[in-house]
Each structure stands twice: as C-alpha cells, then as structure tokens.
Design an enzyme around this catalytic site. Structure first.
Site, PDB file in Angstrom:
ATOM      1  N   SER A 134      -5.905   4.842  -1.213  1.00  0.00           N
ATOM      2  CA  SER A 134      -6.387   5.162   0.117  1.00  0.00           C
ATOM      3  C   SER A 134      -6.269   6.654   0.376  1.00  0.00           C
ATOM      4  O   SER A 134      -6.580   7.135   1.443  1.00  0.00           O
ATOM      5  CB  SER A 134      -5.567   4.395   1.153  1.00  0.00           C
ATOM      6  OG  SER A 134      -4.196   4.736   0.997  1.00  0.00           O
ATOM      7  N   GLY A 135      -5.774   7.402  -0.615  1.00  0.00           N
ATOM      8  CA  GLY A 135      -5.642   8.841  -0.425  1.00  0.00           C
ATOM      9  C   GLY A 135      -4.382   9.241   0.318  1.00  0.00           C
ATOM     10  O   GLY A 135      -4.315  10.319   0.880  1.00  0.00           O
TER      11      GLY A 135
ATOM     12  N   MET B 186      -3.329   1.250  -1.208  1.00  0.00           N
ATOM     13  CA  MET B 186      -3.422   2.008  -2.436  1.00  0.00           C
ATOM     14  C   MET B 186      -4.829   2.551  -2.648  1.00  0.00           C
ATOM     15  O   MET B 186      -5.776   2.004  -2.125  1.00  0.00           O
ATOM     16  CB  MET B 186      -3.046   1.130  -3.603  1.00  0.00           C
ATOM     17  CG  MET B 186      -3.943  -0.076  -3.769  1.00  0.00           C
ATOM     18  SD  MET B 186      -3.352  -1.089  -5.081  1.00  0.00           S
ATOM     19  CE  MET B 186      -2.686   0.167  -6.138  1.00  0.00           C
TER      20      MET B 186
ATOM     21  N   ASP C 294       7.278  11.149  -0.429  1.00  0.00           N
ATOM     22  CA  ASP C 294       6.182  10.298  -0.905  1.00  0.00           C
ATOM     23  C   ASP C 294       6.730   8.958  -1.409  1.00  0.00           C
ATOM     24  O   ASP C 294       7.916   8.848  -1.733  1.00  0.00           O
ATOM     25  CB  ASP C 294       5.434  11.015  -2.037  1.00  0.00           C
ATOM     26  CG  ASP C 294       4.060  10.396  -2.284  1.00  0.00           C
ATOM     27  OD1 ASP C 294       3.535   9.714  -1.372  1.00  0.00           O
ATOM     28  OD2 ASP C 294       3.500  10.602  -3.383  1.00  0.00           O
ATOM     29  N   GLU C 295       5.893   7.960  -1.470  1.00  0.00           N
ATOM     30  CA  GLU C 295       6.243   6.632  -2.006  1.00  0.00           C
ATOM     31  C   GLU C 295       7.496   6.072  -1.329  1.00  0.00           C
ATOM     32  O   GLU C 295       8.387   5.520  -2.001  1.00  0.00           O
ATOM     33  CB  GLU C 295       6.454   6.701  -3.528  1.00  0.00           C
ATOM     34  CG  GLU C 295       5.264   7.240  -4.316  1.00  0.00           C
ATOM     35  CD  GLU C 295       4.103   6.253  -4.446  1.00  0.00           C
ATOM     36  OE1 GLU C 295       4.164   5.143  -3.860  1.00  0.00           O
ATOM     37  OE2 GLU C 295       3.128   6.608  -5.126  1.00  0.00           O
TER      38      GLU C 295
ATOM     39  N   CYS D  42     -11.179 -11.176   0.813  1.00  0.00           N
ATOM     40  CA  CYS D  42     -11.193 -11.253  -0.657  1.00  0.00           C
ATOM     41  C   CYS D  42      -9.779 -11.474  -1.191  1.00  0.00           C
ATOM     42  O   CYS D  42      -9.571 -12.195  -2.163  1.00  0.00           O
ATOM     43  CB  CYS D  42     -11.804  -9.991  -1.270  1.00  0.00           C
ATOM     44  SG  CYS D  42     -13.565  -9.799  -0.912  1.00  0.00           S
TER      45      CYS D  42
HETATM   46 ZN   LIG Z   1     -13.571  -7.770   0.198  1.00  0.00          ZN
END
Ligand SMILES: [Zn+2]
Length: 170
Positions: free
Chosen positions: A3-4, A1, A71-72, A163
C-alpha cells in the site's frame, strides 16, 4: 501491504529533514528483507535505520532526535505503546508505519493501541489482486506457520474483503 506505507514513511522522514529536523528511524531487527541498516520501500527508496530487537531500546537513542520514525510496528512487542507515549511526552514527534491486520484479518501487535493514542491516522490501501477493488486484507499464499512472515510478493497477495472471504476457507 503493497500500500506504499514504507514509501509514505520515507517521504515523511525526508520532509522533516528538509525542515532541518533531526530524524532517527527504527525498525524491528527481524526485517532483513533488503538491507539491515536501512528502511527500504518496495519501490527501492531508502533511509538509514537502527534495527532494534525490543521497542524499549528506542529510548536509548532518542535524546538528540526531534522526530522518531518507526517502520513495521506490527512486529514490535506491546511495550512499544509505552515507548511511543514516553517519546511524545518528551516533546518528540513520533511517526509509525505498520500493517493493521495480520493474514487472518486480526488486529496486528500493538497496532490497535497505537491507533487509539495517535493524534492522526492515515490508512493506506492497495489494489486487490483479483478484482482491482480496494484491498485491505493480506492473503497468505505460503505454507509458513508463524505469524511473522514478512510481506514479500511470493508470500502474500493484497485482497479486498469479498475476495479475501471467498479465498480464506479454501
Ligand atoms: Zn477483490
């Protein structure tokens, strides 16, 4: 997401159109983020699109198109794979854009099959919210329980693998 991918899809549509090709754009009906009859990227680029509830409906429209852009795709039913193959076998160029993993890091909808049958695959990445590393995961920060929560900035943040792993169990 973030991410263009929609930006990339719109650029591809415009590029085919500049070559004189007829392009029809489709998206799943649930996407009402910005507008119902168009596909709009986060940077507010836009092309007209048909909203359809079921992937099979795409076949009702395709005859006069050279190129079908969707798309999507992660939100479509799994018959999308069959639809895409029917279109390709009819000589159409098919371009799809979608999110490959849901917020739990699992393959999303028909994406795994589409990746397998595609002639060409381009993976886009965004930037990790915390460390600026390469983000491949979407971490949900809203309390909604359904998997179909659209990628709005207040609901998801893009994260790198480390993360994401650090945060997901909190
Ligand atoms: Zn990170």
């Amino acid at each position: 997401m973030f991410s263009g991918k929609t930006t990339q899809l719109i650029a591809t549509v415009n590029s085919f159109r500049s070559e004189g090709k007829t392009v029809f754009v489709f998206k799943p009906k649930l996407d009402t983020r910005y507008a119902d009859k168009s596909v709009v990227s986060h940077d507010k680029n836009e092309v007209d699109a048909y909203s359809v509830e079921k992937s099979i409906e795409i076949l009702d429209y395709h005859l006069n198109a050279d190129v079908i852009a969707i798309d999507e795709v992660q939100f479509f039913d799994e018959r999308l794979v069959e639809v895409v193959e029917t279109l390709a076998n009819a000589g159409k160029t098919v371009v799809t854009a979608g999110l490959d993993m849901d917020y739990l890091g699992r393959p999303f909808g028909a994406i795994p099959m589409l990746l397998t049958i595609a002639d060409e695959v381009k993976k886009l990445n965004s930037v990790c919210t915390f460390c600026s590393g390469r983000a491949r995961f979407s971490h949900r920060i809203s309390q909604d329980n359904g998997i179909v929560v659209l990628g709005e900035k207040d609901k998801y943040v893009p994260l790198c693998r480390s993360c994401y792993n650090e945060l997901k169990d909190k």
